[in-house]
Design a protein around this motif. Structure first.
Motif, mmCIF file in Angstrom:
data_model
loop_
_atom_site.group_PDB
_atom_site.id
_atom_site.type_symbol
_atom_site.label_atom_id
_atom_site.label_comp_id
_atom_site.label_asym_id
_atom_site.label_seq_id
_atom_site.Cartn_x
_atom_site.Cartn_y
_atom_site.Cartn_z
ATOM 1 N N PHE A 110 0.338 4.265 1.232
ATOM 2 C CA PHE A 110 0.214 5.236 2.044
ATOM 3 C C PHE A 110 0.106 4.412 3.314
ATOM 4 C CE2 PHE A 110 -1.266 7.404 -1.296
ATOM 5 C CZ PHE A 110 -0.709 8.847 -1.275
ATOM 6 N N GLY A 111 0.668 4.616 4.545
ATOM 7 C CA GLY A 111 0.767 3.971 5.644
ATOM 8 C C GLY A 111 0.334 4.629 6.904
ATOM 9 N N ALA A 140 0.830 -0.901 -0.104
ATOM 10 C CA ALA A 140 0.176 0.058 -0.016
ATOM 11 C C ALA A 140 0.700 1.009 -0.036
ATOM 12 C CB ALA A 140 -0.942 -0.105 1.190
ATOM 13 N N ALA A 167 1.968 9.937 6.957
ATOM 14 C CA ALA A 167 2.142 10.531 5.765
ATOM 15 C C ALA A 167 3.286 10.263 5.102
ATOM 16 C CB ALA A 167 1.806 12.006 5.541
#
Lengths: 294, 162
Positions: B138-139, B136, B142
């Motif tokens: 984005f974790g 993914a 930011a």
């Protein structure tokens, strides 16, 4: 410490700025030189900062509405992060607008206590998304447009706008990739995802033409090398948008002539019916408890 | 300790394993007539930790006996992960967060769109294998993405290059 209020027990009063709205957010531009470039109309500059700030603020709010509704946890995180980046850009731009305007309004005042007629965002950002395909199409178009804009604005004669833009470029590059990849995945996916992605592009296209029509404020400031004339963004936008549509087998959903719209009425404070609902939700707490402390 | 050393000890609130100085967001610490002026730069525009960072710097300097402290923000030039020190990168890796590689070089012309996987050679911070994939973009914050190691099968976070 008294425990009359549950939040008193949680909050260290030395640093309550980290809690919620209205508890002393300091100027996000603290200490940044507030000088204005020579020969620039301050009222125009304030309006321009509101335009770009309101685009980010309202888009951010629409993204936040997807939190708890996204198809997967990873996308939930992505949308929340993108919304947070845009909210940060909005805070900087609204603070700059308040300073240029010189009437003592700060970012909170501008975000939470303006009426709909004072908001300058384009109609694209206030649209409600029918489904996830609509969201990624809208986010992709917005990001392609905004990235082209910010990339040019990084050369603005206003050092503050240039700084805000250069920072935003790095963020929006990731937003654009995220949304474009989803458009391709859904467009080039199953029969159902292709149908829904196509419908989203068809619904979105009529909103795109007006993004490239310059408002008189944009024209005046562009002539002073402070703003970007959105007409200059069209070629860059078309190139990237076309690439996404072609790769995602969505090129057939282009509507052609519909995209030559007039200038966006949102830039003059005229908004769609959906906008009242956005403001009602976004401003409710700030208006009910002005300056409230949690 | 001088003021710069004191500021150098303040930990980042979201990545507490490294200091603000190692993260590369402290741009200047200046002492003028008894006042300390600290200049910091945000990682991302919407970084929610900026208020905490300002408060933490003031508290640390206050405890060290510096009474008058001003914390300023600069936006330009924009922060880049290239400013994270080598020590900072080692500490991130030790904490299970793969440090960023070199930031992308900006070439002339429009910024290219990435429709496939962003080319990256991210080494697993747990087993050291180079065979990892992005899960993914984005974790949890930011600045981070989520990846998985094909060798030890463990998921891990990676600080994205900007």
């Amino acid at each position: 410490m008294a425990f009359d209020d549950a939040y008193d027990a949680l909050t260290d009063h030395q640093d309550d700025a980290r809690w919620a709205y209205g508890t002393g957010f300091t100027d996000p531009l603290a200490g940044v030189s507030g000088d204005f470039p020579d020969g620039v109309d301050r009222s125009d500059l304030a309006t321009y900062c509101l335009m770009l700030g309101d685009d980010a603020l309202i888009m951010s709010h629409r993204l936040q509405q997807w939190v708890t509704r996204a198809p997967e946890l990873e996308d939930e995180l992505a949308l929340a992060n993108i919304g947070l980046d845009l909210l940060g850009q909005a805070r900087l731009l609204l603070t700059r607008a308040g300073a240029a305007e010189g009437r003592g309004r700060d970012e909170d005042e501008l975000a939470m206590h303006r009426g709909p007629g004072e908001f300058r965002n384009v109609h694209l950002v206030e649209r409600a998304d029918d489904d996830f395909a609509h969201l990624v199409a809208r986010l992709c178009a917005f990001s392609v447009w905004r990235l082209a804009l910010l990339d040019r604005l990084a050369g603005s004669r206003d050092p503050m706008l240039a700084g805000i833009a250069a920072k935003g470029v790095k963020e929006v590059t990731y937003h654009r990739d995220y949304a474009a990849q989803w458009m391709v995945r859904l467009g080039d996916g199953t029969a159902l995802s292709h149908t829904r992605m196509t419908a989203a592009v068809v619904a979105l296209e009529p909103l795109l033409g007006s993004l490239f029509q310059a408002h008189p404020v944009e024209k005046r400031l562009a002539a002073a090398d402070v703003a970007v004339d959105p007409g200059e963004l069209r070629a860059d936008f078309e190139q990237v948008w076309e690439l996404v549509l072609t790769t995602g087998r969505l090129a057939g959903s282009r509507s052609g002539d519909e995209r030559l719209g007039g200038s966006d009425a949102g830039r003059d404070g005229e908004h769609t019916a959906a906008f009242a609902e956005i403001l009602a939700e976004m401003q409710a707490i700030a208006r009910t408890v002005p300056g409230g402390v949690w | 300790m001088n003021a710069a050393d004191v500021v150098g000890t303040v930990a980042d609130p979201e990545l507490p394993m490294i200091t603000l100085a190692e993260l590369g967001i402290v741009r200047e610490v200046r002492q003028d007539d008894g006042a300390v002026v600290v200049t910091i730069t945000p990682t991302y525009s919407g970084c929610p930790a900026m208020e905490s960072i300002r408060a933490d710097i003031r508290v640390a300097l206050g405890r060290a006996g510096f009474g008058v402290v001003e914390v300023r923000t600069v936006l330009a030039p924009a922060w880049t992960t290239d400013w994270i020190s080598e020590t900072g990168k080692r500490k991130l890796a030790a904490a299970g967060i793969a440090p960023p590689g070199p930031a992308p070089v900006r070439r002339a012309g429009p910024i290219p769109l990435t429709l496939g996987t962003r080319p990256a050679t991210v080494v697993c911070p747990r087993c050291g294998a180079a065979d990892t994939e992005a899960l993914a973009a984005f974790g949890a914050t930011a600045c981070r993405e989520l990846r998985r190691c094909h060798s030890c099968r463990e998921p891990f976070e990676h600080m994205r290059e900007i």
